[in-house]
Write a protein that holds these residues in place. Structure first.
Motif, mmCIF file in Angstrom:
data_model
loop_
_atom_site.group_PDB
_atom_site.id
_atom_site.type_symbol
_atom_site.label_atom_id
_atom_site.label_comp_id
_atom_site.label_asym_id
_atom_site.label_seq_id
_atom_site.Cartn_x
_atom_site.Cartn_y
_atom_site.Cartn_z
ATOM 1 N N PHE A 155 9.461 -7.193 -52.483
ATOM 2 C CA PHE A 155 10.681 -6.782 -51.791
ATOM 3 C C PHE A 155 11.891 -6.974 -52.703
ATOM 4 C CE2 PHE A 155 14.408 -7.399 -49.194
ATOM 5 C CZ PHE A 155 14.248 -6.546 -48.115
ATOM 6 N N VAL A 156 11.980 -8.143 -53.334
ATOM 7 C CA VAL A 156 13.106 -8.441 -54.223
ATOM 8 C C VAL A 156 13.120 -7.474 -55.400
ATOM 9 C CG1 VAL A 156 14.068 -10.156 -55.812
ATOM 10 C CG2 VAL A 156 13.236 -10.863 -53.563
ATOM 11 N N ASP A 157 11.944 -7.219 -55.982
ATOM 12 C CA ASP A 157 11.874 -6.320 -57.138
ATOM 13 C C ASP A 157 12.306 -4.903 -56.774
ATOM 14 O OD1 ASP A 157 10.942 -8.420 -58.634
ATOM 15 O OD2 ASP A 157 8.821 -7.862 -58.473
ATOM 16 N N ILE A 158 11.822 -4.411 -55.618
ATOM 17 C CA ILE A 158 12.202 -3.058 -55.191
ATOM 18 C C ILE A 158 13.690 -2.990 -54.879
ATOM 19 C CG2 ILE A 158 11.870 -1.290 -53.426
ATOM 20 C CD1 ILE A 158 8.977 -2.253 -53.143
ATOM 21 N N SER A 159 14.206 -4.031 -54.216
ATOM 22 C CA SER A 159 15.638 -4.061 -53.881
ATOM 23 C C SER A 159 16.489 -4.012 -55.139
ATOM 24 C CB SER A 159 15.962 -5.323 -53.076
ATOM 25 O OG SER A 159 15.292 -5.324 -51.840
ATOM 26 N N ASN A 160 16.088 -4.789 -56.142
ATOM 27 C CA ASN A 160 16.836 -4.787 -57.404
ATOM 28 C C ASN A 160 16.784 -3.416 -58.079
ATOM 29 O OD1 ASN A 160 17.535 -7.469 -57.104
ATOM 30 N ND2 ASN A 160 15.818 -8.228 -58.326
ATOM 31 N N GLU A 161 15.613 -2.771 -58.017
ATOM 32 C CA GLU A 161 15.486 -1.445 -58.619
ATOM 33 C C GLU A 161 16.372 -0.435 -57.892
ATOM 34 O OE1 GLU A 161 12.118 2.005 -59.531
ATOM 35 O OE2 GLU A 161 11.480 0.022 -58.845
ATOM 36 N N ILE A 162 16.402 -0.512 -56.554
ATOM 37 C CA ILE A 162 17.249 0.396 -55.775
ATOM 38 C C ILE A 162 18.717 0.211 -56.147
ATOM 39 C CG2 ILE A 162 18.117 0.887 -53.448
ATOM 40 C CD1 ILE A 162 15.263 0.220 -52.432
ATOM 41 N N ALA A 163 19.136 -1.048 -56.257
ATOM 42 C CA ALA A 163 20.540 -1.323 -56.593
ATOM 43 C C ALA A 163 20.894 -0.749 -57.958
ATOM 44 C CB ALA A 163 20.797 -2.825 -56.558
ATOM 45 N N GLN A 164 20.000 -0.938 -58.927
ATOM 46 C CA GLN A 164 20.278 -0.449 -60.271
ATOM 47 C C GLN A 164 20.284 1.074 -60.321
ATOM 48 O OE1 GLN A 164 21.073 -2.277 -63.186
ATOM 49 N NE2 GLN A 164 21.604 -0.178 -63.764
ATOM 50 N N VAL A 165 19.246 1.675 -59.757
ATOM 51 C CA VAL A 165 19.137 3.135 -59.798
ATOM 52 C C VAL A 165 20.246 3.777 -58.972
ATOM 53 C CG1 VAL A 165 17.678 5.114 -59.204
ATOM 54 C CG2 VAL A 165 16.655 3.074 -60.211
ATOM 55 N N GLY A 166 20.568 3.168 -57.828
ATOM 56 C CA GLY A 166 21.624 3.707 -56.984
ATOM 57 C C GLY A 166 22.972 3.709 -57.672
ATOM 58 N N ASN A 167 23.292 2.605 -58.342
ATOM 59 C CA ASN A 167 24.552 2.557 -59.095
ATOM 60 C C ASN A 167 24.562 3.578 -60.220
ATOM 61 O OD1 ASN A 167 26.307 0.503 -57.945
ATOM 62 N ND2 ASN A 167 24.728 -0.975 -58.489
ATOM 63 N N ASP A 168 23.429 3.709 -60.896
ATOM 64 C CA ASP A 168 23.346 4.702 -61.969
ATOM 65 C C ASP A 168 23.520 6.121 -61.416
ATOM 66 O OD1 ASP A 168 22.909 2.691 -63.785
ATOM 67 O OD2 ASP A 168 20.737 2.973 -63.899
ATOM 68 N N PHE A 169 22.952 6.358 -60.239
ATOM 69 C CA PHE A 169 23.079 7.671 -59.605
ATOM 70 C C PHE A 169 24.546 8.015 -59.343
ATOM 71 C CE2 PHE A 169 23.462 9.781 -55.360
ATOM 72 C CZ PHE A 169 23.066 11.049 -55.747
ATOM 73 N N VAL A 170 25.292 7.066 -58.782
ATOM 74 C CA VAL A 170 26.697 7.308 -58.458
ATOM 75 C C VAL A 170 27.540 7.474 -59.721
ATOM 76 C CG1 VAL A 170 28.751 6.294 -57.393
ATOM 77 C CG2 VAL A 170 26.539 6.119 -56.237
ATOM 78 N N GLU A 171 27.242 6.680 -60.731
ATOM 79 C CA GLU A 171 28.074 6.691 -61.938
ATOM 80 C C GLU A 171 27.773 7.879 -62.857
ATOM 81 O OE1 GLU A 171 27.482 2.939 -63.786
ATOM 82 O OE2 GLU A 171 28.449 1.796 -62.164
ATOM 83 N N ASN A 172 26.655 8.544 -62.648
ATOM 84 C CA ASN A 172 26.263 9.627 -63.561
ATOM 85 C C ASN A 172 26.184 10.988 -62.889
ATOM 86 O OD1 ASN A 172 25.429 8.312 -66.330
ATOM 87 N ND2 ASN A 172 24.627 6.959 -64.742
ATOM 88 N N MET A 173 26.954 11.168 -61.830
ATOM 89 C CA MET A 173 26.960 12.471 -61.175
ATOM 90 C C MET A 173 27.605 13.500 -62.109
ATOM 91 S SD MET A 173 27.722 11.665 -57.148
ATOM 92 C CE MET A 173 29.249 10.794 -57.423
ATOM 93 N N ALA A 174 26.866 14.532 -62.417
ATOM 94 C CA ALA A 174 27.363 15.547 -63.341
ATOM 95 C C ALA A 174 26.581 16.836 -63.131
ATOM 96 C CB ALA A 174 27.200 15.070 -64.790
ATOM 97 N N ALA A 175 27.171 17.937 -63.565
ATOM 98 C CA ALA A 175 26.497 19.234 -63.476
ATOM 99 C C ALA A 175 25.553 19.408 -64.655
ATOM 100 C CB ALA A 175 27.529 20.360 -63.468
ATOM 101 N N GLU A 176 24.522 20.194 -64.452
ATOM 102 C CA GLU A 176 23.588 20.481 -65.539
ATOM 103 C C GLU A 176 24.314 21.187 -66.681
ATOM 104 O OE1 GLU A 176 19.851 20.385 -67.397
ATOM 105 O OE2 GLU A 176 20.604 19.356 -65.606
ATOM 106 N N LYS A 177 25.272 22.042 -66.342
ATOM 107 C CA LYS A 177 26.089 22.740 -67.339
ATOM 108 C C LYS A 177 27.533 22.284 -67.123
ATOM 109 C CE LYS A 177 25.141 27.046 -68.097
ATOM 110 N NZ LYS A 177 25.064 28.534 -67.973
ATOM 111 N N SER A 178 28.071 21.514 -68.053
ATOM 112 C CA SER A 178 29.375 20.870 -67.849
ATOM 113 C C SER A 178 30.545 21.850 -67.916
ATOM 114 C CB SER A 178 29.583 19.752 -68.867
ATOM 115 O OG SER A 178 29.563 20.281 -70.179
#
Length: 806
Positions: free
Chosen positions: A235-258
């Protein structure tokens, strides 16, 4: 979880627009503006709406306006206390520990010692009388954690001194680490469950104690405390992965063609000067995400060009889609590990909705109610498109890349019939708006905003104003720190922060505080000061005159300063900024009036899908004629605002409301589908499943089909912060609209009817999160015995049928 997180500030499309830095145009002022402003101020001193307030209240009312509108007045007002303190620092928020950066660690250490004593005591409880204390003791433990974590988190984000930022961050980390230890301390969970299972104890608890016990048991469960050791680690490992991936998702929102490289001739319809700024080496380099693409979709005449821009702006980067699908799959796995069918089921169990099926029922009902309005708007746009009659323009169809273009044309035609938006700003100086809010609150709830001189070191910036909230019957009930003006490095996002919650202070705490204050090196002169770290307290006549720590709130906005500080012209708000301020004050009102005995249910600490109700309701007051009459007067001439001008503006804003609601329904449905069990079937490391689901939802609910090839979901950042709860804003808008119509618009006094205010305060605001939200809604609507009070799926459907009508 012992730490009850403050809900993140909701960001709807309107709020997202408000949060962008607004560049205001200056109103043209006459050469004798300074004299006119002085004359207007003199007239304003005499003008007062009918009020039963005392003469001192009238003085406070005038002072409230001047501390925001007159720099000279504010300078004199804020300097009063400096001479009495001889340069001595009182500490941030009057917290005796926070006179210097090192004080944060002392604050954390002293608080940590108090926490450890409580934990030791709770773990030792055996008798019925001892176990009866568990809910209150754990609530105090939670409060102590929040005292440091909430305040430190706020300070590290707003304070200009890097040393203070670092010290606050360290205190935050210390308490956050300790909180995580407590969340996995099985003995605390065992004691709480043991106490809850004894009828003699449970029956003796107040409604607040029962609610807090249920909240904490649920939060412990969310920390996987009931799982076997191996599952808990997973549970802890999955939660940590979600937090990391989720933050990366928000911080890296971009179009395929900029960017798109286009000939400038293809952008006919856009501002040529703006196009020229984007031109490089003979061609236009148009960013596919952000304002340039948005403007292009509104104004470019060529449909093929708009289509190319639309497709690029709605196609997320491949890498971010991978992050999204990984996050959604891990969330589904986490829910399964915790014994739930889906992440939505896990998340919604303690919300008003309770189940994903209920949310879907609400959204379906709302979509059906909104469909005629949305279809009518599409027909209006089609009429505009047909009127162009261009060859190959497919006049019988409204394509996705047509919608913004023809909407802009439609709105342009409406705006040409009204005055420029700047016209309204002259009637909304920041001081008069704050004055109006205080007058409104006094008429509805019997509370006033009273300016209070700050002590040296009390605030993080000299421009911060302190307002004490005074109740006609209960006296001092809250503190608001208003940081409303722009400055370099400050976030442009409007926000409400609860720095200290309401809570009853026990006799035992007072004894502990007396010992602390008697020490030679104590920063506190009295036990009452020490009991709340120096922050505000007062006695509560509604609770046997018990001592309470008062809600302490910070309001953050980013309003522009006058272009010429010495001109006499105050800060003037646009109507959008005015509505934003009313919205944030709605959150503050919930914190102010939700004066509960336990902090876990104080003010805005309630279900996510109930938290926006007071703030959304407050937006209606911003445009009500009877409220505008309390304050909306021209800053130079003192002439009152013609309410029909606001009516025109509101009608303009609501012209395409059907499309906006449809869009939010689509996102709410997509959020539910993404947090169902479906991601469990997605292949590991695959890509494209979220896109299939995205188009499935769009094709089912949108009046305008989404073209194949887009994958916009990679830009849906709220999926991380509000997973499975994105419906909440629409839900609260529907409830707020119903309350506005049935409670505040049914009497001759309308929006300033004190009976309506009393009803809303007693049935909704007073309870914070200590009463089931459905009972609050049923109570204020006078439907206590109806199925609405029971909630569940049918109640959700009924709210959907109410629709969203401001």
């Amino acid at each position: 979880m012992l730490k009850r997180w403050e809900r993140q500030a909701w960001t709807c499309p309107q709020c997202a627009h408000r949060q962008r830095k607004i560049v205001k145009r200056c109103l043209v002022t006459s050469s004798n503006a300074k004299g006119a402003a002085a004359a207007a101020a003199a007239v304003a001193e005499e003008w007062q709406p009918v009020s039963k307030a005392s003469s001192s209240a009238s003085h406070d009312d005038r002072t409230l306006r001047h501390i925001f509108d007159s720099p000279g007045f504010w300078k004199d007002f804020s300097a009063k206390t400096k001479y009495h303190y001889g340069g001595r620092q009182t500490g941030l928020f009057r917290n005796g520990y926070l006179t210097r950066p090192e004080g944060f660690q002392q604050f954390a250490s002293v608080t940590l010692a108090k926490c450890e004593r409580i934990v030791t005591a709770v773990l030792s409880y055996q008798t019925v009388e001892e176990l009866r204390r568990v809910a209150r003791d754990l609530d105090r433990l939670s409060d102590l954690l929040c005292r440091v974590i909430d305040l430190s988190d706020f300070v590290r984000s707003v304070h200009p001194d890097r040393r203070v930022q670092a010290a606050a961050s360290q205190a935050y980390a210390t308490m956050f680490e300790y909180m995580n230890v407590l969340n996995t301390t099985t003995g605390l969970n065992d004691q709480l469950k043991k106490a809850s299972a004894v009828p003699e104890i449970y029956d003796s608890w107040s409604e607040e104690e029962r609610t807090v016990a249920a909240i904490l048991i649920k939060d412990f469960s969310k920390s996987a405390i009931d799982l076997a050791e191996t599952d808990r680690q997973a549970f802890v490992d999955i939660s940590n992965e979600i937090a990391q991936v989720g933050n990366d998702f928000v911080e890296n929102m971009a179009a395929e063609k900029s960017t798109l490289s286009l000939e400038s001739s293809r952008l006919k319809g856009m501002d040529p000067l703006f196009v020229r700024q984007l031109t490089r080496w003979g061609s236009v380099q148009l960013p596919t995400v952000g304002m340039p693409a948005t403007l292009a979709l509104r104004y470019v005449e060529d449909a093929d060009t708009r289509r190319e821009i639309y497709m690029a702006s709605r196609t997320s980067s491949h890498s971010n889609l991978q992050r999204l699908e990984q996050m959604l799959k891990r969330r589904a796995e986490l829910a399964k590990l915790s014994g739930y069918d889906s992440f939505a089921q896990l998340t919604l169990a303690d919300k008003m909705a309770k189940t994903p099926e209920a949310v879907t029922s609400f959204l379906d009902a709302l979509a059906k109610e909104n469909a005629p309005r949305a279809r009518e708007e599409v027909q209006d746009l089609l009429e505009l498109k047909r009127s162009e009659a261009r060859v190959g323009n497919f006049p019988a169809e409204l394509n996705a890349w047509d919608r913004d273009y023809y909407t802009a044309q439609l709105m342009s035609g409406m705006r040409s019939k009204t005055r420029a938006p700047d016209f309204l700003s002259a009637y909304f100086s920041l001081g008069t708006v704050m004055q109006g809010l205080s007058r409104l609150f006094h008429r509805l709830y019997g509370i006033r905003l009273v300016p209070k001189e700050t002590l040296p070191g009390e605030t993080w910036n000299p421009d911060v104003r302190r307002l004490d909230v005074i109740d006609d019957h209960e006296g001092h009930i809250a503190v608001i720190y208003c940081d409303l003006f722009e400055r370099a490095g400050k976030s442009p996002n409007p926000a409400h922060f609860t720095l200290r919650c309401s809570r009853r202070i026990s006799e035992e705490e007072m004894q502990e505080a007396a010992e602390l204050s008697s020490q030679s090196d104590s920063p506190f002169a009295t036990a009452q000061e020490a009991a709340n770290d120096g922050l505000a307290t007062n006695f509560n006549p509604r609770d046997g005159n018990a001592l309470y720590q008062l809600p302490t709130i910070a309001l953050i906005c980013d309003f522009s300063l006058p272009p010429q500080p010495n001109s006499g012209r105050p800060t003037l708000l646009t109507f959008r900024e005015l509505t934003t301020l009313f919205h944030e004050m709605g959150h503050a009102l919930h914190s102010i009036c939700g004066r509960t005995a336990l902090q876990n249910v104080a003010g805005t600490r309630c279900a996510t899908d109930f938290a926006e109700l007071p703030s959304v309701l407050m937006e209606n007051f911003a445009s009500a004629p009877e409220v505008l009459a309390l304050y909306a007067r021209h800053w130079e001439t003192d002439a009152p605002l013609d309410p029909t001008r606001i009516k025109e503006r509101v009608e303009l804003d609501r012209r395409m409301q059907g499309a906006e609601i449809e869009s939010q329904v689509l996102l709410g449905m997509l959020d539910q589908e993404y947090h169902s069990a479906r991601p469990l079937t997605w292949p590991e490391g695959g890509i494209g499943e979220s896109t299939k689901l995205y188009h499935e939802v769009w094709n089912n609910y949108s009046q305008v089909p989404e073209p194949p090839g887009t994958c916009w979901q990679g830009f849906f950042g709220h999926l991380f912060g509000y997973g499975a709860t994105y419906y909440s804003y629409l839900f609260d808008r529907a409830i707020a609209g119903k309350i506005w119509r049935d409670v505040f618009q049914r009497s001759a006094n309308g929006a300033v009817d004190p009976n309506a205010g009393k009803r809303f305060r007693e049935e909704v605001l007073r309870h914070g999160g200590g009463r089931d939200g459905w009972r609050c809604v049923a109570g204020v609507l006078g439907e206590e015995g109806s199925p609405l009070a029971d909630g569940e799926r049918k109640a959700m459907e009924e709210v959907g049928r109410w629709g969203v009508h401001s």
